[in-house]
Design a protein around this motif. Structure first.
Motif, PDB file in Angstrom:
ATOM      1  N   LEU A  66       0.847  -1.369  -0.174  1.00 34.26           N
ATOM      2  CA  LEU A  66       0.030   0.197   0.141  1.00 34.26           C
ATOM      3  C   LEU A  66       0.772   1.169  -0.041  1.00 34.26           C
ATOM      4  N   ARG A  67       1.918   1.375   0.816  1.00 30.40           N
ATOM      5  CA  ARG A  67       2.689   2.442   0.860  1.00 30.40           C
ATOM      6  C   ARG A  67       3.323   2.821  -0.321  1.00 30.40           C
ATOM      7  N   ALA A  68       3.834   1.749  -1.099  1.00 34.79           N
ATOM      8  CA  ALA A  68       4.589   1.833  -2.371  1.00 34.79           C
ATOM      9  C   ALA A  68       3.662   2.364  -3.400  1.00 34.79           C
ATOM     10  N   ALA A  69       2.469   1.778  -3.343  1.00 33.15           N
ATOM     11  CA  ALA A  69       1.517   2.352  -4.479  1.00 33.15           C
ATOM     12  C   ALA A  69       1.090   3.780  -3.826  1.00 33.15           C
ATOM     13  N   TRP A  70       0.734   3.974  -2.902  1.00 36.36           N
ATOM     14  CA  TRP A  70       0.483   5.437  -2.441  1.00 36.36           C
ATOM     15  C   TRP A  70       1.409   6.529  -2.988  1.00 36.36           C
ATOM     16  N   ASN A  71       2.842   6.240  -2.938  1.00 36.81           N
ATOM     17  CA  ASN A  71       3.817   7.049  -3.334  1.00 36.81           C
ATOM     18  C   ASN A  71       4.094   6.551  -4.628  1.00 36.81           C
ATOM     19  N   SER A  72       3.751   6.112  -5.323  1.00 37.45           N
ATOM     20  CA  SER A  72       3.815   5.952  -6.898  1.00 37.45           C
ATOM     21  C   SER A  72       3.418   7.209  -7.473  1.00 37.45           C
ATOM     22  N   SER A  73       3.509   7.205  -8.782  1.00 38.47           N
ATOM     23  CA  SER A  73       3.004   8.184  -9.635  1.00 38.47           C
ATOM     24  C   SER A  73       1.596   7.866  -9.896  1.00 38.47           C
ATOM     25  N   ALA A  74       1.067   6.957 -10.021  1.00 38.91           N
ATOM     26  CA  ALA A  74      -0.415   6.625  -9.863  1.00 38.91           C
ATOM     27  C   ALA A  74      -1.275   7.267  -8.484  1.00 38.91           C
ATOM     28  N   GLY A  75      -0.390   6.857  -7.502  1.00 36.06           N
ATOM     29  CA  GLY A  75      -0.620   7.472  -6.073  1.00 36.06           C
ATOM     30  C   GLY A  75      -0.720   9.049  -5.978  1.00 36.06           C
ATOM     31  N   VAL A  76       0.274   9.567  -6.556  1.00 38.97           N
ATOM     32  CA  VAL A  76       0.332  11.091  -6.460  1.00 38.97           C
ATOM     33  C   VAL A  76      -0.716  11.768  -7.298  1.00 38.97           C
ATOM     34  N   GLU A  77      -0.972  10.952  -8.350  1.00 43.39           N
ATOM     35  CA  GLU A  77      -2.256  11.653  -9.208  1.00 43.39           C
ATOM     36  C   GLU A  77      -3.355  11.647  -8.505  1.00 43.39           C
ATOM     37  N   LEU A  78      -3.693  10.315  -7.921  1.00 48.85           N
ATOM     38  CA  LEU A  78      -4.966  10.423  -7.218  1.00 48.85           C
ATOM     39  C   LEU A  78      -4.976  11.341  -6.064  1.00 48.85           C
ATOM     40  N   GLN A  79      -3.887  11.311  -5.085  1.00 49.75           N
ATOM     41  CA  GLN A  79      -3.915  12.506  -4.090  1.00 49.75           C
ATOM     42  C   GLN A  79      -4.228  13.775  -4.627  1.00 49.75           C
TER      43      GLN A  79
END
Length: 317
Positions: A66-79
Protein backbone atom coordinates in the motif's frame (compact mmCIF):
# COMPACT_ATOMS: atom_id res chain seq x y z
CA UNK A 1 -24.18 5.42 -8.93
CA UNK A 2 -26.01 3.48 -6.21
CA UNK A 3 -24.40 2.48 -2.91
CA UNK A 4 -23.52 -1.05 -4.07
CA UNK A 5 -21.89 0.18 -7.28
CA UNK A 6 -19.90 2.71 -5.28
CA UNK A 7 -18.69 0.06 -2.85
CA UNK A 8 -17.81 -2.28 -5.74
CA UNK A 9 -15.65 0.45 -7.24
CA UNK A 10 -13.49 0.56 -4.12
CA UNK A 11 -13.32 -3.21 -3.59
CA UNK A 12 -13.05 -4.24 -7.23
CA UNK A 13 -10.08 -6.47 -6.31
CA UNK A 14 -12.41 -8.71 -4.25
CA UNK A 15 -15.46 -8.99 -6.48
CA UNK A 16 -14.38 -11.95 -8.62
CA UNK A 17 -13.72 -14.12 -5.59
CA UNK A 18 -16.97 -13.08 -3.89
CA UNK A 19 -18.89 -13.96 -7.05
CA UNK A 20 -17.31 -17.40 -6.98
CA UNK A 21 -18.90 -18.01 -3.59
CA UNK A 22 -22.24 -16.77 -4.87
CA UNK A 23 -21.94 -19.30 -7.69
CA UNK A 24 -21.77 -22.16 -5.21
CA UNK A 25 -18.15 -22.45 -4.09
CA UNK A 26 -17.58 -23.53 -0.51
CA UNK A 27 -14.92 -22.67 2.05
CA UNK A 28 -12.84 -25.05 4.15
CA UNK A 29 -10.89 -24.80 7.39
CA UNK A 30 -7.96 -27.20 7.72
CA UNK A 31 -7.16 -27.76 11.37
CA UNK A 32 -6.38 -30.42 13.97
CA UNK A 33 -8.96 -33.03 14.92
CA UNK A 34 -8.86 -31.64 18.46
CA UNK A 35 -9.72 -28.13 17.29
CA UNK A 36 -12.39 -29.36 14.87
CA UNK A 37 -14.11 -31.18 17.73
CA UNK A 38 -13.97 -28.08 19.95
CA UNK A 39 -15.45 -25.90 17.20
CA UNK A 40 -18.39 -28.23 16.66
CA UNK A 41 -19.04 -29.25 20.27
CA UNK A 42 -18.56 -25.73 21.63
CA UNK A 43 -20.44 -24.05 18.77
CA UNK A 44 -17.75 -21.40 18.61
CA UNK A 45 -14.56 -20.63 16.75
CA UNK A 46 -11.52 -18.82 18.09
CA UNK A 47 -9.94 -15.94 16.19
CA UNK A 48 -6.28 -15.54 17.09
CA UNK A 49 -4.07 -12.47 16.97
CA UNK A 50 -2.40 -11.74 13.63
CA UNK A 51 0.98 -11.85 15.40
CA UNK A 52 0.43 -15.60 15.81
CA UNK A 53 -0.15 -16.35 12.14
CA UNK A 54 2.21 -18.82 10.47
CA UNK A 55 4.03 -15.90 8.87
CA UNK A 56 3.42 -12.58 10.59
CA UNK A 57 5.30 -10.82 7.75
CA UNK A 58 2.16 -11.37 5.64
CA UNK A 59 0.58 -8.37 7.36
CA UNK A 60 3.65 -6.24 6.77
CA UNK A 61 3.60 -7.26 3.12
CA UNK A 62 0.19 -5.70 2.57
CA UNK A 63 1.23 -2.52 4.38
CA UNK A 64 4.40 -2.19 2.31
CA UNK A 65 2.44 -2.75 -0.92
CA UNK A 66 0.00 0.00 0.00
CA UNK A 67 2.74 2.47 0.91
CA UNK A 68 4.61 1.81 -2.33
CA UNK A 69 1.42 2.30 -4.37
CA UNK A 70 0.37 5.47 -2.51
CA UNK A 71 3.79 7.01 -3.18
CA UNK A 72 3.91 5.90 -6.83
CA UNK A 73 3.10 8.21 -9.72
CA UNK A 74 -0.44 6.80 -9.81
CA UNK A 75 -0.81 7.41 -6.09
CA UNK A 76 0.41 10.99 -6.33
CA UNK A 77 -1.98 11.66 -9.21
CA UNK A 78 -4.87 10.25 -7.16
CA UNK A 79 -3.89 12.41 -4.18
CA UNK A 80 -3.88 15.56 -6.31
CA UNK A 81 -7.27 14.66 -7.80
CA UNK A 82 -8.67 14.09 -4.32
CA UNK A 83 -7.44 17.44 -3.01
CA UNK A 84 -8.85 19.21 -6.06
CA UNK A 85 -12.23 17.65 -5.30
CA UNK A 86 -12.20 17.93 -1.48
CA UNK A 87 -9.58 20.37 -0.28
CA UNK A 88 -7.20 18.81 2.26
CA UNK A 89 -8.77 15.33 2.13
CA UNK A 90 -5.53 13.62 1.09
CA UNK A 91 -4.02 14.51 4.48
CA UNK A 92 -7.18 13.37 6.27
CA UNK A 93 -7.04 10.01 4.50
CA UNK A 94 -3.40 9.57 5.50
CA UNK A 95 -3.97 10.66 9.09
CA UNK A 96 -7.02 8.42 9.53
CA UNK A 97 -5.13 5.44 8.19
CA UNK A 98 -1.90 6.13 10.10
CA UNK A 99 -3.82 6.60 13.36
CA UNK A 100 -5.18 3.07 13.04
CA UNK A 101 -2.34 1.32 11.17
CA UNK A 102 -0.75 -0.13 14.30
CA UNK A 103 -4.00 -1.43 15.79
CA UNK A 104 -4.99 -2.71 12.34
CA UNK A 105 -2.15 -5.20 12.66
CA UNK A 106 -1.57 -5.59 16.41
CA UNK A 107 -5.25 -5.65 17.37
CA UNK A 108 -6.62 -7.83 14.59
CA UNK A 109 -7.79 -11.39 15.27
CA UNK A 110 -8.52 -13.84 12.50
CA UNK A 111 -9.08 -17.36 11.29
CA UNK A 112 -7.99 -18.48 7.84
CA UNK A 113 -10.12 -20.48 5.42
CA UNK A 114 -9.59 -21.70 1.87
CA UNK A 115 -11.82 -22.06 -1.16
CA UNK A 116 -12.91 -25.66 -1.66
CA UNK A 117 -13.66 -27.33 -5.01
CA UNK A 118 -16.08 -30.17 -5.65
CA UNK A 119 -13.27 -32.47 -6.78
CA UNK A 120 -11.61 -32.05 -3.36
CA UNK A 121 -14.55 -33.62 -1.50
CA UNK A 122 -12.94 -37.08 -1.40
CA UNK A 123 -9.36 -36.30 -0.48
CA UNK A 124 -9.01 -32.64 0.41
CA UNK A 125 -5.95 -30.74 -0.83
CA UNK A 126 -2.56 -32.36 -0.31
CA UNK A 127 -0.67 -29.09 0.17
CA UNK A 128 -3.12 -28.02 2.89
CA UNK A 129 -2.85 -31.34 4.73
CA UNK A 130 0.92 -30.93 4.68
CA UNK A 131 0.76 -27.35 5.95
CA UNK A 132 -2.06 -27.54 8.49
CA UNK A 133 -3.11 -31.14 9.02
CA UNK A 134 -0.54 -32.18 11.61
CA UNK A 135 -0.69 -35.83 12.71
CA UNK A 136 -4.50 -35.88 12.95
CA UNK A 137 -5.98 -33.27 10.65
CA UNK A 138 -9.58 -32.45 9.79
CA UNK A 139 -11.03 -30.30 7.02
CA UNK A 140 -14.30 -28.58 7.94
CA UNK A 141 -16.04 -27.81 4.64
CA UNK A 142 -18.42 -24.89 5.11
CA UNK A 143 -21.51 -23.52 3.43
CA UNK A 144 -21.13 -19.84 2.60
CA UNK A 145 -24.43 -18.10 3.38
CA UNK A 146 -23.03 -16.39 6.46
CA UNK A 147 -19.96 -15.14 4.55
CA UNK A 148 -22.20 -13.51 1.95
CA UNK A 149 -24.73 -11.95 4.33
CA UNK A 150 -24.71 -8.15 4.43
CA UNK A 151 -24.91 -7.35 8.12
CA UNK A 152 -22.76 -5.61 10.72
CA UNK A 153 -24.46 -7.44 13.60
CA UNK A 154 -21.58 -9.86 14.15
CA UNK A 155 -18.88 -7.16 14.08
CA UNK A 156 -16.83 -9.88 12.37
CA UNK A 157 -16.05 -9.69 8.66
CA UNK A 158 -14.56 -11.82 5.90
CA UNK A 159 -12.70 -11.17 2.68
CA UNK A 160 -10.66 -13.13 0.13
CA UNK A 161 -6.89 -12.79 -0.02
CA UNK A 162 -5.38 -11.22 -3.15
CA UNK A 163 -1.98 -12.51 -4.26
CA UNK A 164 0.42 -9.84 -5.55
CA UNK A 165 4.03 -8.90 -4.97
CA UNK A 166 4.85 -5.23 -4.51
CA UNK A 167 5.44 -4.50 -8.22
CA UNK A 168 2.22 -6.28 -9.19
CA UNK A 169 0.30 -4.37 -6.53
CA UNK A 170 1.61 -1.00 -7.69
CA UNK A 171 0.69 -1.86 -11.27
CA UNK A 172 -2.80 -2.93 -10.24
CA UNK A 173 -3.22 0.15 -8.03
CA UNK A 174 -2.74 2.34 -11.11
CA UNK A 175 -5.89 0.89 -12.73
CA UNK A 176 -7.77 1.02 -9.40
CA UNK A 177 -6.98 4.71 -8.95
CA UNK A 178 -7.82 5.45 -12.59
CA UNK A 179 -11.25 3.84 -12.23
CA UNK A 180 -12.04 6.05 -9.24
CA UNK A 181 -10.93 9.21 -11.02
CA UNK A 182 -12.78 8.21 -14.18
CA UNK A 183 -16.03 8.18 -12.19
CA UNK A 184 -15.66 11.98 -12.10
CA UNK A 185 -18.71 13.90 -10.94
CA UNK A 186 -20.37 10.73 -9.69
CA UNK A 187 -17.66 10.51 -7.01
CA UNK A 188 -17.03 14.18 -6.35
CA UNK A 189 -20.66 14.79 -5.38
CA UNK A 190 -20.38 12.31 -2.52
CA UNK A 191 -20.16 13.49 1.07
CA UNK A 192 -16.59 13.97 2.33
CA UNK A 193 -17.00 11.57 5.28
CA UNK A 194 -18.27 8.80 3.01
CA UNK A 195 -15.16 9.17 0.83
CA UNK A 196 -12.95 9.01 3.91
CA UNK A 197 -14.71 5.82 5.03
CA UNK A 198 -14.43 4.21 1.60
CA UNK A 199 -10.70 4.85 1.37
CA UNK A 200 -10.10 3.66 4.93
CA UNK A 201 -11.91 0.37 4.40
CA UNK A 202 -10.24 -0.17 1.02
CA UNK A 203 -6.81 0.46 2.55
CA UNK A 204 -7.64 -1.86 5.42
CA UNK A 205 -8.46 -4.61 2.94
CA UNK A 206 -5.13 -4.03 1.16
CA UNK A 207 -3.25 -4.51 4.44
CA UNK A 208 -5.21 -7.46 5.82
CA UNK A 209 -5.61 -9.43 2.62
CA UNK A 210 -2.66 -8.91 0.29
CA UNK A 211 -0.29 -11.85 0.22
CA UNK A 212 2.77 -12.90 -1.74
CA UNK A 213 1.82 -14.78 -4.95
CA UNK A 214 3.90 -17.76 -3.81
CA UNK A 215 0.93 -18.69 -1.58
CA UNK A 216 -1.64 -18.43 -4.38
CA UNK A 217 -2.53 -22.13 -4.29
CA UNK A 218 -4.12 -21.66 -0.86
CA UNK A 219 -6.93 -19.45 -2.28
CA UNK A 220 -7.37 -18.07 1.19
CA UNK A 221 -10.19 -16.16 2.86
CA UNK A 222 -9.77 -14.38 6.16
CA UNK A 223 -12.40 -13.94 8.85
CA UNK A 224 -11.30 -11.06 11.04
CA UNK A 225 -12.21 -8.77 13.92
CA UNK A 226 -10.45 -5.83 15.53
CA UNK A 227 -11.95 -4.83 18.90
CA UNK A 228 -10.62 -1.27 18.64
CA UNK A 229 -12.10 -0.76 15.16
CA UNK A 230 -15.14 -3.02 15.00
CA UNK A 231 -16.57 -2.79 18.49
CA UNK A 232 -18.35 -5.78 19.93
CA UNK A 233 -21.52 -7.83 19.50
CA UNK A 234 -23.52 -10.56 21.26
CA UNK A 235 -21.58 -13.10 19.19
CA UNK A 236 -18.19 -12.08 20.59
CA UNK A 237 -16.42 -12.95 23.82
CA UNK A 238 -12.79 -12.08 24.52
CA UNK A 239 -10.69 -14.04 27.01
CA UNK A 240 -7.18 -15.26 27.77
CA UNK A 241 -6.55 -18.85 26.73
CA UNK A 242 -3.47 -21.03 26.36
CA UNK A 243 -2.95 -22.36 22.83
CA UNK A 244 0.04 -24.56 22.09
CA UNK A 245 1.58 -23.57 25.40
CA UNK A 246 1.29 -19.83 24.67
CA UNK A 247 -1.09 -17.76 26.88
CA UNK A 248 -2.86 -15.27 24.64
CA UNK A 249 -5.99 -13.22 24.16
CA UNK A 250 -8.48 -14.78 21.76
CA UNK A 251 -11.73 -13.59 20.24
CA UNK A 252 -14.38 -16.28 20.60
CA UNK A 253 -17.07 -16.12 17.92
CA UNK A 254 -20.33 -17.91 18.76
CA UNK A 255 -21.74 -20.01 15.93
CA UNK A 256 -25.43 -19.12 16.12
CA UNK A 257 -28.03 -17.64 13.79
CA UNK A 258 -30.31 -14.66 14.25
CA UNK A 259 -32.30 -14.04 11.04
CA UNK A 260 -33.89 -10.90 12.53
CA UNK A 261 -30.55 -9.09 12.26
CA UNK A 262 -29.40 -10.84 9.10
CA UNK A 263 -27.13 -13.48 10.63
CA UNK A 264 -27.89 -16.74 8.81
CA UNK A 265 -25.84 -19.83 8.11
CA UNK A 266 -23.51 -19.41 11.09
CA UNK A 267 -24.88 -22.19 13.32
CA UNK A 268 -23.26 -25.64 12.93
CA UNK A 269 -26.43 -27.20 11.50
CA UNK A 270 -26.39 -24.70 8.61
CA UNK A 271 -22.66 -23.97 8.43
CA UNK A 272 -21.16 -27.45 8.14
CA UNK A 273 -21.39 -28.94 4.67
CA UNK A 274 -18.94 -31.80 5.02
CA UNK A 275 -16.14 -33.04 7.25
CA UNK A 276 -13.02 -34.73 5.86
CA UNK A 277 -10.75 -36.62 8.24
CA UNK A 278 -7.19 -36.32 6.99
CA UNK A 279 -4.57 -39.03 6.63
CA UNK A 280 -3.81 -40.31 10.13
CA UNK A 281 -3.50 -43.46 12.23
CA UNK A 282 -6.78 -43.00 14.14
CA UNK A 283 -9.53 -42.04 11.66
CA UNK A 284 -12.27 -44.21 13.22
CA UNK A 285 -12.14 -42.77 16.79
CA UNK A 286 -12.01 -39.28 15.29
CA UNK A 287 -15.04 -40.04 13.12
CA UNK A 288 -16.97 -41.29 16.14
CA UNK A 289 -16.17 -38.19 18.21
CA UNK A 290 -16.95 -35.72 15.42
CA UNK A 291 -20.15 -37.51 14.43
CA UNK A 292 -21.47 -37.41 17.99
CA UNK A 293 -20.52 -33.73 18.32
CA UNK A 294 -22.28 -32.90 15.03
CA UNK A 295 -25.36 -34.83 16.12
CA UNK A 296 -25.48 -32.94 19.43
CA UNK A 297 -25.00 -29.64 17.58
CA UNK A 298 -28.08 -30.27 15.46
CA UNK A 299 -26.38 -31.18 12.17
CA UNK A 300 -28.80 -33.24 10.08
CA UNK A 301 -27.57 -36.69 8.96
CA UNK A 302 -24.10 -36.05 10.41
CA UNK A 303 -22.63 -39.47 9.70
CA UNK A 304 -23.25 -39.15 5.99
CA UNK A 305 -21.33 -35.86 5.98
CA UNK A 306 -18.10 -37.33 7.37
CA UNK A 307 -15.56 -38.68 4.91
CA UNK A 308 -12.01 -39.95 5.26
CA UNK A 309 -9.11 -38.91 3.09
CA UNK A 310 -6.89 -41.83 2.20
CA UNK A 311 -4.52 -39.66 0.18
CA UNK A 312 -0.96 -41.00 0.64
CA UNK A 313 0.89 -38.65 2.95
CA UNK A 314 4.20 -39.50 4.56
CA UNK A 315 4.13 -39.03 8.31
CA UNK A 316 6.34 -36.18 9.50
CA UNK A 317 8.62 -36.98 12.41
Amino acid sequence: MDDQALMNLFVSHLIERVERLKDGSRLVHYTSADNAYKIIAGKQVWLRNAHLMNDYSEMRHGLECLRAAWNSSAGVELQQWLDNSWQGIKEEIENTFNNHATSMIDDTYMICLSEHDDDEDSYGRLSMWRAYGGHAGVALVLNTATFLSETDALAVYSMPVVYRDQDQFVEWFQSWAAAIMDAGDTITKIDRQIILNLFFHAFRSFVLATKHPGFKEEREWRVYHSPSLDGTSPWIDISIETVGGVPQQVVKLALKDDPEVGVVGAAPETLINKVIIGPCETPLPIRMALGQAMEAAGVQEPWSKIGMSFIPLRDRQ
